[in-house]
Scaffold this motif. Structure first.
Motif, short mmCIF file in Angstrom:
data_model
loop_
_atom_site.label_atom_id
_atom_site.label_comp_id
_atom_site.label_asym_id
_atom_site.label_seq_id
_atom_site.Cartn_x
_atom_site.Cartn_y
_atom_site.Cartn_z
N UNK A 1 -31.28 -22.05 -1.87
CA UNK A 1 -30.33 -22.82 -2.60
C UNK A 1 -29.43 -23.77 -1.81
N UNK A 2 -28.87 -23.07 -0.69
CA UNK A 2 -27.75 -23.49 -0.03
C UNK A 2 -28.65 -24.76 0.85
N UNK A 3 -29.64 -24.57 1.59
CA UNK A 3 -30.18 -25.59 2.40
C UNK A 3 -30.53 -26.67 1.39
N UNK A 4 -31.01 -26.62 0.42
CA UNK A 4 -31.42 -27.66 -0.66
C UNK A 4 -30.12 -28.66 -0.94
N UNK A 5 -29.37 -28.08 -1.07
CA UNK A 5 -27.79 -28.92 -1.44
C UNK A 5 -27.21 -29.40 -0.31
N UNK A 6 -27.66 -28.68 1.03
CA UNK A 6 -26.96 -29.53 2.32
C UNK A 6 -27.89 -30.68 2.60
N UNK A 7 -29.16 -30.45 2.26
CA UNK A 7 -30.10 -31.76 2.88
C UNK A 7 -29.77 -32.83 1.56
N UNK A 8 -29.80 -32.52 0.37
CA UNK A 8 -29.68 -33.42 -0.46
C UNK A 8 -28.08 -34.20 -0.71
N UNK A 9 -27.50 -33.71 -0.05
CA UNK A 9 -25.83 -34.25 -0.33
C UNK A 9 -25.23 -34.86 0.95
N UNK B 1 -27.09 -38.59 2.64
CA UNK B 1 -27.68 -37.70 1.88
C UNK B 1 -29.09 -38.07 2.12
N UNK B 2 -30.03 -37.18 2.00
CA UNK B 2 -31.48 -37.27 2.07
C UNK B 2 -32.02 -37.35 0.60
N UNK B 3 -32.99 -38.10 0.43
CA UNK B 3 -33.61 -38.17 -0.98
C UNK B 3 -34.14 -36.80 -1.43
N UNK B 4 -34.23 -36.62 -2.71
CA UNK B 4 -34.73 -35.23 -2.91
C UNK B 4 -36.32 -35.06 -2.71
N UNK B 5 -36.88 -36.08 -2.58
CA UNK B 5 -38.32 -35.97 -2.11
C UNK B 5 -38.55 -35.69 -0.62
N UNK B 6 -37.63 -36.24 0.28
CA UNK B 6 -37.37 -35.99 1.74
C UNK B 6 -37.04 -34.68 2.05
N UNK B 7 -35.96 -34.19 1.32
CA UNK B 7 -35.29 -32.99 1.20
C UNK B 7 -36.41 -31.78 1.04
N UNK B 8 -37.36 -31.91 0.05
CA UNK B 8 -38.28 -30.97 -0.43
C UNK B 8 -39.56 -31.07 0.89
#
Length: 597
Positions: free
Chosen positions: A532-540, A547-554
């Motif tokens: 959860x922490x890494x996803x929020x750090x990447x997408x913010x 901020x990276x896009x959701x698709x790039x973060x995933x």
């Protein structure tokens, strides 16, 4: 025993209350001393840090002088020396050994004299740096001590008062009922010639009332032996035989309303062979008929669950308990200070099993449980408020926003719920604690110097080592709180918080920090919060990156499956992406600020 003895117990209540007030006063006096010492330590740490930085600046300038560097500036050296002397004059207790004239004279001296002075300033720098960290650690320990003392004061005084008051009120109620029953017997014996049927009916009613009173007294005695600190699982197991002795009870269960407005089946004890409605089942309270029970504040009796399911409300929980073989139920709302925190369910395999007196007895049991429930509820509030205070402090140092805290906590919660739905070994208690304690994951950052924490560029090796120490600092905070709470509760209340703080930077492949744990050595709570922490750090957005896009973060996170992340946890995260994106949209009102990983 007669009513004349009751005033003596009132005096005991007053005496006990006086002792509570005296103890609370002593703790408050000690708390004021701790707070004063904390402010004093904070001021000393600030002074040591100022001296340390000025000494460091002078040493760096002398190094330029020794190396004949063109950047050396004698005017700048003089200004730095004067600033250091000013700190020494303002705080004579520091014992700063500075002589501006002799240091400036080194411009015309040999390299050996310059080297000797550099070594002297290096020694002073090491000394004041150590003093700063020692004093900073003392300040931190005093903060933790003050918070723990406040928690102990609040919990201890409230519980002691309510526990003793309950015994006296129960004794008074029992006395009144006993005297009333005795008067009934006397009146009954004064009537020498009632009709046979009337006498039999009166005898039966009196016998039933007496047996009911005895059962109630036995139940009260059993409940009085329940000490504070029982887990809900233990509480239900102990409570079931108490209830079953007086009313039909094949299943006893508790459910609580979580902070998101859901009702979660917490703990249950059943004698039925099959179980379909297991602890952990969660449903939005507005999709049930429970709001009507909550608003009425009264027990609800359903003596034909099948008819209720067919004609009133077709809910999944009702379908499941029907499959288990249950036919009747009593639902009791649980209130603490006029706030409904959950429900107790008593169920029977027989249709038409319950009468109003059964509901009254169940309500009596629930009222007697208020002490234990109030204890757990109050303790949760203390922990939540303490966590909120720490998170606020961390936000001020790290410029971290509340949106990030809410997002990653709720991401963690929905991942945990998905894993539970897939049959993983998560208890409802663990899911709830992940929601509570995920915001504490980076609490140790309050111990990181601002020069490292807020540096806009890349950290060097030494700075990165200091940054990684926030995990150990956070563990020290949680352990101190846990030790303080351990004096009043039986359970390790903050174990999940300790696991989250200490392991959310570990990696599945063992390349994380601080201990290099790998695979299932990492507690499940830490593995969940890491995703959860890494996803929020990447997408913010952060000051050092967009901020990276959701698709790039995933895409990045999928590439780390089995390396940084637990494959099962990451897969569960991907399966709940629609809910993750909804939470992200609802809790992103502005760009979050820097959060260094």
């Amino acid at each position: 025993m007669s009513k004349q003895n009751l005033p003596r117990y009132s005096k005991i209540v007053r005496l006990h209350t006086g002792l509570i007030i005296l103890l609370a006063t002593l703790i408050l006096m000690l708390l004021s001393v701790v707070v004063w010492q904390g402010f004093r330590a904070f001021a000393q740490a600030d002074t040591f840090q100022a001296a340390w930085h000025h000494i460091h600046d002078v040493k760096e300038e002398l190094l330029l002088l020794q190396g004949d560097d063109a950047e050396f500036d004698s005017t700048r050296l003089q200004q730095q020396l004067l600033a250091l002397e000013r700190v020494g004059r303002e705080h004579p207790g520091l014992g700063l050994q500075v002589c501006t004239a002799s240091v400036l004279a080194l411009q015309d001296a040999g390299s050996e004299e310059v080297q000797a002075e550099i070594l002297r300033f290096q020694s002073m720098e090491d000394e004041f740096q150590q003093k700063f960290w020692d004093t900073h650690a003392e300040y931190f320990r005093l903060i933790v001590a003050a918070l723990v003392m406040q928690a102990v004061l609040l919990i201890g005084s409230t519980l002691t008062f309510f526990r003793f008051r309950r015994y006296i009120l129960r004794f008074q109620t029992t006395m009144r009922r006993g005297i009333a029953r005795l008067n009934d017997v006397i009146r009954f014996s004064d009537n020498p010639a009632p009709l046979p049927e009337a006498r039999q009916q009166e005898e039966a009613e009196l016998l039933e009332a007496t047996e009911s009173l005895v059962r109630q007294l036995e139940g009260d005695r059993a409940l009085s032996e329940l000490g504070p600190g029982q887990s809900l699982e233990q509480l239900v197991m102990i409570l079931h035989p108490v209830v079953a002795r007086s009313i039909p009870c094949d299943r006893l269960a508790l459910a609580f309303i979580d902070p998101l407005g859901n009702v979660t089946a917490e703990s249950a004890y059943t004698v039925m062979e099959q179980v379909f409605l297991e602890p952990g089942f969660t449903v939005d309270i507005n999709r049930t008929t429970l709001p009507a029970v909550m608003n009425s504040g009264q027990p609800r009796i359903i003596n034909d669950l099948y008819q209720h399911y067919r004609t009133v409300h077709q809910s999944l929980p009702t379908e499941w308990i029907l499959k288990e073989g249950l036919q009747s139920s009593i639902t009791l709302p649980l209130f603490i200070q006029d706030e409904c925190i959950g429900f107790m369910f008593v169920s029977s395999r027989h249709r038409d099993a319950y009468r109003e007196e059964h509901a009254g007895f169940a309500r009596h049991i629930a009222n007697n449980l208020k002490e234990q429930l109030y204890y757990s509820y109050l303790l949760q509030q203390v922990i939540a408020k303490t966590a909120e205070g720490f998170v606020t402090l961390a936000q001020k140092k790290d410029n971290e926003t509340s949106e990030h805290i809410v997002r990653m906590a709720r991401y963690s919660y929905v991942i945990a719920k998905r894993l539970y739905a897939e049959g993983k070994q998560l208890s409802p208690k663990l899911m709830r604690e992940i929601l509570w304690f995920a915001p504490l994951h980076d609490i140790g950052k309050i111990g990181i110097p601002d020069s490292v924490l807020l540096k806009p560029g890349k950290l060097n090796d030494e700075e990165w080592r200091i940054m990684q120490s926030h995990v150990m600092t956070g563990e020290a905070v949680i352990e101190a709180m846990n030790r303080g709470l351990g004096s009043t509760v039986r359970e390790d209340m903050l174990q999940t918080a300790l696991e989250i703080v200490g392991t959310h930077h570990e990696r599945w492949d063992g390349a994380g920090y601080p201990r290099g744990l790998a695979g299932t050595q990492i507690p499940l709570a830490g593995r969940i919060v890491a995703v959860a922490d890494v996803f929020d750090a990447l997408s913010s957005a952060r000051p050092y990156k967009p901020a990276l896009s959701v698709s790039r973060s995933l895409e990045i996170m999928r590439s780390e499956r089995g390396e940084q992340f637990d494959p099962e946890v990451l897969d569960a995260f991907l399966k709940v992406l629609p809910e993750i994106e909804r939470i992200r949209a609802e809790n992103t009102q502005k760009q979050p600020a820097d959060e260094r990983r």
